[in-house]
Design a protein around this motif. Structure first.
Motif, PDB file in Angstrom:
ATOM      1  N   PHE A 174       0.815  -1.217   0.000  1.00 23.63           N
ATOM      2  CA  PHE A 174       0.000   0.000   0.000  1.00 23.63           C
ATOM      3  C   PHE A 174       0.844   1.261   0.000  1.00 23.63           C
ATOM      4  O   PHE A 174       0.463   2.267  -0.586  1.00 23.63           O
ATOM      5  N   ASP A 175       2.008   1.226   0.650  1.00 18.32           N
ATOM      6  CA  ASP A 175       2.835   2.428   0.675  1.00 18.32           C
ATOM      7  C   ASP A 175       3.362   2.756  -0.719  1.00 18.32           C
ATOM      8  O   ASP A 175       3.326   3.919  -1.149  1.00 18.32           O
ATOM      9  N   GLN A 176       3.799   1.755  -1.469  1.00 19.29           N
ATOM     10  CA  GLN A 176       4.272   1.982  -2.837  1.00 19.29           C
ATOM     11  C   GLN A 176       3.128   2.475  -3.723  1.00 19.29           C
ATOM     12  O   GLN A 176       3.299   3.398  -4.524  1.00 19.29           O
ATOM     13  N   TYR A 177       1.975   1.858  -3.558  1.00 22.15           N
ATOM     14  CA  TYR A 177       0.795   2.226  -4.339  1.00 22.15           C
ATOM     15  C   TYR A 177       0.392   3.677  -4.062  1.00 22.15           C
ATOM     16  O   TYR A 177       0.169   4.463  -4.993  1.00 22.15           O
ATOM     17  N   LEU A 178       0.325   4.050  -2.793  1.00 24.94           N
ATOM     18  CA  LEU A 178      -0.102   5.400  -2.432  1.00 24.94           C
ATOM     19  C   LEU A 178       0.955   6.445  -2.796  1.00 24.94           C
ATOM     20  O   LEU A 178       0.611   7.572  -3.168  1.00 24.94           O
ATOM     21  N   MET A 179       2.227   6.082  -2.712  1.00 27.11           N
ATOM     22  CA  MET A 179       3.276   7.023  -3.124  1.00 27.11           C
ATOM     23  C   MET A 179       3.209   7.276  -4.628  1.00 27.11           C
ATOM     24  O   MET A 179       3.385   8.412  -5.079  1.00 27.11           O
ATOM     25  N   ALA A 180       2.937   6.247  -5.414  1.00 30.72           N
ATOM     26  CA  ALA A 180       2.761   6.430  -6.858  1.00 30.72           C
ATOM     27  C   ALA A 180       1.554   7.324  -7.127  1.00 30.72           C
ATOM     28  O   ALA A 180       1.584   8.176  -8.027  1.00 30.72           O
ATOM     29  N   ASP A 181       0.512   7.155  -6.329  1.00 30.56           N
ATOM     30  CA  ASP A 181      -0.681   7.994  -6.456  1.00 30.56           C
ATOM     31  C   ASP A 181      -0.343   9.455  -6.141  1.00 30.56           C
ATOM     32  O   ASP A 181      -0.826  10.368  -6.809  1.00 30.56           O
ATOM     33  N   ASN A 194       2.634  14.946   1.915  1.00 31.67           N
ATOM     34  CA  ASN A 194       3.101  13.680   1.357  1.00 31.67           C
ATOM     35  C   ASN A 194       4.410  13.229   1.997  1.00 31.67           C
ATOM     36  O   ASN A 194       4.614  12.026   2.207  1.00 31.67           O
ATOM     37  N   MET A 195       5.286  14.168   2.298  1.00 29.00           N
ATOM     38  CA  MET A 195       6.542  13.807   2.965  1.00 29.00           C
ATOM     39  C   MET A 195       6.264  13.157   4.318  1.00 29.00           C
ATOM     40  O   MET A 195       6.903  12.165   4.684  1.00 29.00           O
ATOM     41  N   LYS A 196       5.324  13.696   5.062  1.00 29.39           N
ATOM     42  CA  LYS A 196       4.980  13.121   6.366  1.00 29.39           C
ATOM     43  C   LYS A 196       4.407  11.717   6.206  1.00 29.39           C
ATOM     44  O   LYS A 196       4.755  10.806   6.958  1.00 29.39           O
ATOM     45  N   GLU A 197       3.518  11.560   5.233  1.00 32.43           N
ATOM     46  CA  GLU A 197       2.947  10.235   5.015  1.00 32.43           C
ATOM     47  C   GLU A 197       4.025   9.242   4.587  1.00 32.43           C
ATOM     48  O   GLU A 197       4.104   8.136   5.121  1.00 32.43           O
ATOM     49  N   GLU A 198       4.831   9.645   3.616  1.00 33.30           N
ATOM     50  CA  GLU A 198       5.803   8.721   3.032  1.00 33.30           C
ATOM     51  C   GLU A 198       6.947   8.365   3.979  1.00 33.30           C
ATOM     52  O   GLU A 198       7.489   7.266   3.897  1.00 33.30           O
ATOM     53  N   HIS A 199       7.311   9.282   4.873  1.00 33.47           N
ATOM     54  CA  HIS A 199       8.462   9.041   5.740  1.00 33.47           C
ATOM     55  C   HIS A 199       8.100   8.681   7.174  1.00 33.47           C
ATOM     56  O   HIS A 199       8.958   8.191   7.908  1.00 33.47           O
ATOM     57  N   THR A 220      -0.432  -8.949   7.750  1.00 30.81           N
ATOM     58  CA  THR A 220      -1.648  -8.569   7.029  1.00 30.81           C
ATOM     59  C   THR A 220      -1.397  -7.480   5.983  1.00 30.81           C
ATOM     60  O   THR A 220      -2.346  -6.962   5.403  1.00 30.81           O
ATOM     61  N   ALA A 221      -0.135  -7.137   5.729  1.00 34.35           N
ATOM     62  CA  ALA A 221       0.191  -6.041   4.807  1.00 34.35           C
ATOM     63  C   ALA A 221      -0.368  -6.277   3.408  1.00 34.35           C
ATOM     64  O   ALA A 221      -0.893  -5.346   2.782  1.00 34.35           O
ATOM     65  N   ALA A 222      -0.283  -7.495   2.897  1.00 35.24           N
ATOM     66  CA  ALA A 222      -0.783  -7.766   1.545  1.00 35.24           C
ATOM     67  C   ALA A 222      -2.300  -7.584   1.476  1.00 35.24           C
ATOM     68  O   ALA A 222      -2.825  -6.997   0.521  1.00 35.24           O
ATOM     69  N   GLU A 223      -2.990  -8.079   2.488  1.00 32.83           N
ATOM     70  CA  GLU A 223      -4.447  -7.925   2.521  1.00 32.83           C
ATOM     71  C   GLU A 223      -4.832  -6.454   2.637  1.00 32.83           C
ATOM     72  O   GLU A 223      -5.739  -5.975   1.946  1.00 32.83           O
ATOM     73  N   LEU A 224      -4.132  -5.726   3.507  1.00 34.20           N
ATOM     74  CA  LEU A 224      -4.400  -4.300   3.670  1.00 34.20           C
ATOM     75  C   LEU A 224      -4.111  -3.559   2.366  1.00 34.20           C
ATOM     76  O   LEU A 224      -4.875  -2.667   1.978  1.00 34.20           O
ATOM     77  N   SER A 225      -3.048  -3.925   1.692  1.00 34.23           N
ATOM     78  CA  SER A 225      -2.706  -3.291   0.417  1.00 34.23           C
ATOM     79  C   SER A 225      -3.827  -3.478  -0.597  1.00 34.23           C
ATOM     80  O   SER A 225      -4.197  -2.535  -1.303  1.00 34.23           O
ATOM     81  N   ALA A 226      -4.372  -4.677  -0.673  1.00 30.11           N
ATOM     82  CA  ALA A 226      -5.470  -4.951  -1.603  1.00 30.11           C
ATOM     83  C   ALA A 226      -6.710  -4.128  -1.237  1.00 30.11           C
ATOM     84  O   ALA A 226      -7.396  -3.604  -2.122  1.00 30.11           O
ATOM     85  N   GLN A 227      -6.985  -3.998   0.047  1.00 32.40           N
ATOM     86  CA  GLN A 227      -8.145  -3.218   0.487  1.00 32.40           C
ATOM     87  C   GLN A 227      -7.970  -1.736   0.167  1.00 32.40           C
ATOM     88  O   GLN A 227      -8.916  -1.067  -0.264  1.00 32.40           O
ATOM     89  N   VAL A 228      -6.766  -1.214   0.387  1.00 33.48           N
ATOM     90  CA  VAL A 228      -6.488   0.196   0.082  1.00 33.48           C
ATOM     91  C   VAL A 228      -6.684   0.444  -1.416  1.00 33.48           C
ATOM     92  O   VAL A 228      -7.359   1.402  -1.814  1.00 33.48           O
ATOM     93  N   ALA A 229      -6.113  -0.412  -2.242  1.00 39.26           N
ATOM     94  CA  ALA A 229      -6.239  -0.244  -3.693  1.00 39.26           C
ATOM     95  C   ALA A 229      -7.690  -0.362  -4.148  1.00 39.26           C
ATOM     96  O   ALA A 229      -8.147   0.429  -4.984  1.00 39.26           O
ATOM     97  N   ALA A 230      -8.414  -1.312  -3.592  1.00 35.14           N
ATOM     98  CA  ALA A 230      -9.817  -1.486  -3.973  1.00 35.14           C
ATOM     99  C   ALA A 230     -10.630  -0.254  -3.617  1.00 35.14           C
ATOM    100  O   ALA A 230     -11.466   0.207  -4.416  1.00 35.14           O
TER     101      ALA A 230
END
Length: 150
Positions: free
Chosen positions: A6-13, A117-122, A135-145
């Motif tokens: 989710f962190d990579q996904y949201l940083m790309a966003d 964004n700096m605060k979120e990312e760091h 649960t990171a993978a499951e959370l990542s899928a939920q964030v993206a969905a």
């Protein structure tokens, strides 16, 4: 979302929203108001969808896992509200075809987003990723969905 966390996904966003803001500012500066309206609509949609994924999925998961509800997520929610207010000002400027208003509100939004964004990312994303653990993978899928559902 592929294999991104989710962190990579949201940083790309974040980067995609930054690019949309740049496009909006460029189009408004050139007097292309149809293009500016379209760029603003995309920016507004994407930022609000991003916030929904964070506020409805990521932040509650982090708060539950960490036990912190008055920490970084509280600050992020307050900053999201500040961004929403800036988006309203920017919308008014685009609607009025006010180049100086777009320039000023766009600059304020850019600075606010960069700091946010700096605060979120760091700070927040690394802490949330750590607290998610297995649960990171499951959370990542939920964030993206949630991000893609809006």
């Amino acid at each position: 979302m592929s294999d991104q966390t989710f962190d990579q996904y949201l940083m790309a966003d974040h980067r995609e929203c930054d690019a949309l803001l740049g496009t909006l500012r460029r189009l408004a500066g050139a007097g292309d108001w149809d293009g500016a309206r379209s760029a603003f609509a995309s920016l507004n949609h994407d930022l609000l969808a991003h916030f929904a994924a964070e506020e409805e999925v990521l932040f509650p998961a982090f708060e539950a896992a960490s036990g912190m509800s008055c920490g970084p997520t509280r600050v992020m929610r307050m900053e999201h509200e500040e961004v929403r207010n800036l988006l309203e000002d920017l919308s008014d400027a685009v609607s009025a075809q006010d180049g100086e208003g777009v320039r000023g509100h766009g600059e304020a939004l850019l600075i606010t987003l960069q700091q946010h964004n700096m605060k979120e990312e760091h700070i927040l994303y690394p802490a949330a990723l750590q607290s998610a653990g297995a649960t990171a993978a499951e959370l990542s899928a939920q964030v993206a969905a949630r991000r893609e559902a809006v």
